[in-house]
Design a protein around this motif. Structure first.
Motif, short mmCIF file in Angstrom:
data_model
loop_
_atom_site.label_atom_id
_atom_site.label_comp_id
_atom_site.label_asym_id
_atom_site.label_seq_id
_atom_site.Cartn_x
_atom_site.Cartn_y
_atom_site.Cartn_z
N VAL A 1 -67.69 -31.64 -11.40
CA VAL A 1 -69.22 -31.71 -11.42
C VAL A 1 -69.74 -30.29 -11.59
O VAL A 1 -69.13 -29.50 -11.13
CB VAL A 1 -69.66 -32.58 -10.27
CG1 VAL A 1 -69.27 -34.05 -10.46
CG2 VAL A 1 -69.08 -31.91 -9.00
N LYS A 2 -70.99 -30.25 -11.83
CA LYS A 2 -71.75 -28.81 -11.91
C LYS A 2 -73.26 -28.87 -11.23
O LYS A 2 -73.84 -29.98 -11.41
CB LYS A 2 -71.70 -28.28 -13.42
CG LYS A 2 -72.44 -27.12 -13.26
CD LYS A 2 -72.61 -26.95 -15.04
CE LYS A 2 -73.51 -25.59 -14.98
NZ LYS A 2 -73.81 -25.38 -16.57
N SER A 3 -73.62 -28.00 -10.75
CA SER A 3 -74.86 -27.89 -10.15
C SER A 3 -75.70 -26.54 -10.82
O SER A 3 -74.72 -25.65 -10.84
CB SER A 3 -74.93 -27.67 -8.66
OG SER A 3 -76.43 -27.15 -8.31
N ILE A 4 -76.63 -26.85 -11.32
CA ILE A 4 -77.51 -25.54 -11.85
C ILE A 4 -78.94 -25.40 -10.62
O ILE A 4 -80.08 -24.87 -10.98
CB ILE A 4 -78.25 -26.09 -13.07
CG1 ILE A 4 -78.88 -27.18 -13.19
CG2 ILE A 4 -77.36 -25.76 -14.12
CD1 ILE A 4 -79.87 -27.49 -14.26
N VAL A 5 -78.61 -25.14 -9.27
CA VAL A 5 -79.33 -25.15 -8.54
C VAL A 5 -79.91 -23.62 -8.68
O VAL A 5 -80.90 -23.30 -8.14
CB VAL A 5 -78.71 -25.20 -6.98
CG1 VAL A 5 -77.56 -24.36 -6.69
CG2 VAL A 5 -79.91 -25.08 -5.89
N ALA A 6 -79.04 -22.72 -9.00
CA ALA A 6 -79.23 -21.51 -9.53
C ALA A 6 -80.86 -21.38 -10.23
O ALA A 6 -81.57 -20.35 -10.13
CB ALA A 6 -78.39 -20.72 -10.12
N TYR A 7 -80.88 -22.22 -11.15
CA TYR A 7 -81.95 -22.51 -12.20
C TYR A 7 -83.40 -23.01 -11.37
O TYR A 7 -84.22 -22.70 -11.69
CB TYR A 7 -81.77 -23.22 -13.45
CG TYR A 7 -81.15 -22.37 -14.53
CD1 TYR A 7 -81.84 -21.50 -15.46
CD2 TYR A 7 -79.71 -22.08 -14.52
CE1 TYR A 7 -81.38 -20.88 -16.27
CE2 TYR A 7 -78.96 -21.28 -15.59
CZ TYR A 7 -79.97 -20.75 -16.32
OH TYR A 7 -79.39 -20.01 -17.61
N ARG A 8 -83.01 -24.02 -10.77
CA ARG A 8 -83.82 -24.90 -9.80
C ARG A 8 -84.57 -24.12 -8.78
O ARG A 8 -85.67 -24.73 -8.56
CB ARG A 8 -83.34 -26.43 -9.85
CG ARG A 8 -82.85 -26.90 -11.09
CD ARG A 8 -83.92 -27.13 -12.09
NE ARG A 8 -83.43 -27.65 -13.13
CZ ARG A 8 -83.30 -29.09 -13.43
NH1 ARG A 8 -83.52 -30.02 -12.53
NH2 ARG A 8 -82.95 -29.50 -14.82
N TYR A 9 -83.82 -23.49 -8.18
CA TYR A 9 -84.24 -23.04 -6.61
C TYR A 9 -83.65 -21.51 -6.41
O TYR A 9 -84.40 -20.75 -6.33
CB TYR A 9 -83.87 -23.91 -5.59
CG TYR A 9 -84.14 -23.64 -4.10
CD1 TYR A 9 -85.63 -23.70 -3.93
CD2 TYR A 9 -83.55 -22.87 -3.37
CE1 TYR A 9 -86.00 -23.05 -2.47
CE2 TYR A 9 -83.77 -22.38 -2.20
CZ TYR A 9 -84.81 -22.52 -1.71
OH TYR A 9 -85.26 -22.04 -0.53
N GLY A 10 -82.25 -21.52 -6.45
CA GLY A 10 -81.68 -20.32 -6.12
C GLY A 10 -80.37 -20.65 -5.35
O GLY A 10 -80.24 -21.63 -4.95
N GLN B 1 -68.59 -27.02 -9.95
CA GLN B 1 -68.98 -25.56 -10.65
C GLN B 1 -70.55 -25.28 -10.10
O GLN B 1 -71.58 -26.14 -9.95
CB GLN B 1 -68.93 -25.77 -12.16
CG GLN B 1 -67.71 -26.25 -12.58
CD GLN B 1 -67.72 -26.31 -14.14
OE1 GLN B 1 -68.73 -26.48 -14.86
NE2 GLN B 1 -66.48 -26.43 -14.81
N PHE B 2 -70.75 -23.96 -10.22
CA PHE B 2 -72.04 -23.54 -9.98
C PHE B 2 -72.46 -22.34 -10.98
O PHE B 2 -71.51 -21.53 -11.32
CB PHE B 2 -72.19 -22.61 -8.58
CG PHE B 2 -72.41 -23.53 -7.16
CD1 PHE B 2 -73.52 -24.19 -6.87
CD2 PHE B 2 -71.24 -24.14 -6.72
CE1 PHE B 2 -73.88 -25.00 -5.83
CE2 PHE B 2 -71.40 -24.95 -5.69
CZ PHE B 2 -72.61 -25.36 -5.29
N HIS B 3 -73.42 -22.47 -11.65
CA HIS B 3 -73.94 -21.20 -12.47
C HIS B 3 -74.22 -20.08 -11.59
O HIS B 3 -75.00 -20.15 -10.53
CB HIS B 3 -75.28 -21.75 -13.24
CG HIS B 3 -75.54 -20.54 -13.98
ND1 HIS B 3 -75.44 -20.44 -15.19
CD2 HIS B 3 -76.56 -19.41 -13.63
CE1 HIS B 3 -76.28 -19.28 -15.71
NE2 HIS B 3 -76.67 -18.52 -14.62
N VAL B 4 -73.70 -19.04 -11.86
CA VAL B 4 -74.01 -17.79 -11.13
C VAL B 4 -74.02 -16.81 -11.90
O VAL B 4 -73.64 -16.49 -13.16
CB VAL B 4 -72.63 -17.54 -10.14
CG1 VAL B 4 -72.88 -16.09 -9.61
CG2 VAL B 4 -72.32 -18.42 -9.09
N GLY B 5 -75.10 -15.84 -11.70
CA GLY B 5 -75.34 -14.66 -12.30
C GLY B 5 -76.30 -14.70 -13.58
O GLY B 5 -77.29 -15.73 -13.36
#
Length: 360
Positions: free
Chosen positions: A155-164, A213-217
């Motif tokens: 699974v993956k989160s794009i919390v980096a895009y949606r909040y940080g 998974q987390f988007h980072v950077g």
């Protein structure tokens, strides 16, 4: 070097004019200034050098010649040639971004001749829920997620895009989730960016036990890069280190050294430098070398984060192989590594770690 691409996307199926092609050569959401071109970049040069021969052209042909050949062959043949030239055994595909516009899993498998497994985007599952009440949000999401992850690799989160990545590291309570769901529903169910709901999705992912998974950077301008430093995840990593779930930090550039520290310090943290390797082009050996500084070699994976253009799947694999060979080859020649160790680490990073972590 056998490769498993543990994070990528599908490819476009429609013919591309120059503007459309160039839009996929950059993380910017705007075109180049008048009279300028996205081909004038490390990635643009790499396409002309390494992808042109796969399409039957000489290296370094002009962009107009390259794009004309692309149109002549057609999208299906271009995708087939470039995906197969990547020589990747397995693609783990995040299908949650712009679904319907790209090759799906079976189509990617047919075009590439490789195995394809899905990575489920948590936010996409929540946003696709049918009509739901605030009180029923958590239960509906849990049921939908259970269906979505059946057969998925992670699974993956794009919390980096949606909040940080500076979110509260602990899971929210049931009443807190219901109140946040109520706010989201009253707003007409826009893009899910409520920090409480995002935390709830992440912890639901943790509970499923699959690699998370987390988007980072860096990425497109939709994110605030200052809030995408993986060190901001330290509290969350402390909270999850005994939960028997692997946390996969994707991309990481320009924070790949910080990510390497986290992989060094936390047994359940893994890193890659996907996306960056393509965009830095001729400088890929420097980035790959830095990714091998602190992170234990059983914690580093390969990914391309290729999206849209099959060129990016091919270049990601090619550039990583070349960079890894250049970096470790120099260490072998200097007597710092043995040749057998370089080969063994290449097997771990290229595919072995992904096989183990994703249980492939």
């Amino acid at each position: 070097m056998r490769l498993i691409d543990h994070h990528c996307h599908g490819v476009v199926t429609e013919p591309l004019e120059r503007a459309g092609f160039e839009s996929l050569l950059t993380e910017s959401d705007r075109a180049a200034p008048p009279g300028c071109s996205m081909f004038d970049s490390q990635l643009g040069f790499a396409v002309r050098r390494w992808c042109a021969p796969v399409l039957g052209l000489d290296p370094h042909v002009e962009p107009e010649v390259y794009l004309a050949r692309r149109r002549e062959l057609g999208a299906d043949e271009v995708n087939r040639r470039l995906l197969r030239a990547a020589g990747v055994d397995v693609f783990l595909v995040d299908s949650g971004f712009r679904p319907g516009e790209l090759l799906d899993g079976p189509e990617m498998a047919a075009a590439s001749g490789a195995e394809v497994r899905e990575i489920v985007r948590l936010e996409g599952v929540a946003e696709a829920l049918p009509e739901v009440t605030a009180a029923g949000f958590a239960g509906a999401f849990a049921a939908a997620l259970d269906r979505a992850v059946a057969g998925a690799a992670g699974v993956k989160s794009i919390v980096a895009y949606r909040y940080g990545l500076d979110f509260d590291p602990l899971p929210p309570g049931r009443r807190e989730v219901a109140r946040a769901a109520g706010r989201w529903l009253r707003r007409g169910r826009p893009r899910l960016d409520d920090p409480v709901l995002l935390r709830h999705l992440i912890w639901a992912g943790v509970e499923r036990g699959l690699p998370l998974q987390f988007h980072v950077g860096f990425g497109d301008p939709d994110l605030d890069l200052a809030r995408c430093d993986p060190l901001l995840l330290t509290g969350f990593l402390r909270a999850t280190r005994d939960r028997h779930v692997s946390v996969m930090l994707l991309h990481c550039y320009p924070f790949h050294r910080q990510a390497g520290y986290l992989a060094h310090a936390f047994p359940h943290v893994y890193v890659d430098v996907g996306l960056a390797v393509n965009h830095v082009g001729a400088r890929a050996p420097a980035v790959v070398a830095e990714s091998l500084e602190l992170a234990p070699f059983h914690k580093v994976l390969y990914s391309s984060d290729a999206f849209g253009l099959a060129e990016l799947h091919h270049l990601g694999a090619l550039a990583f192989r070349q960079a890894f060979a250049a970096v470790t080859g120099a260490w072998v020649r200097e007597g710092r590594w043995s040749a057998s160790d370089a080969t063994r680490v290449g097997e771990l990073v290229g595919s072995g770690n992904a096989v183990r972590v994703y249980r492939l």
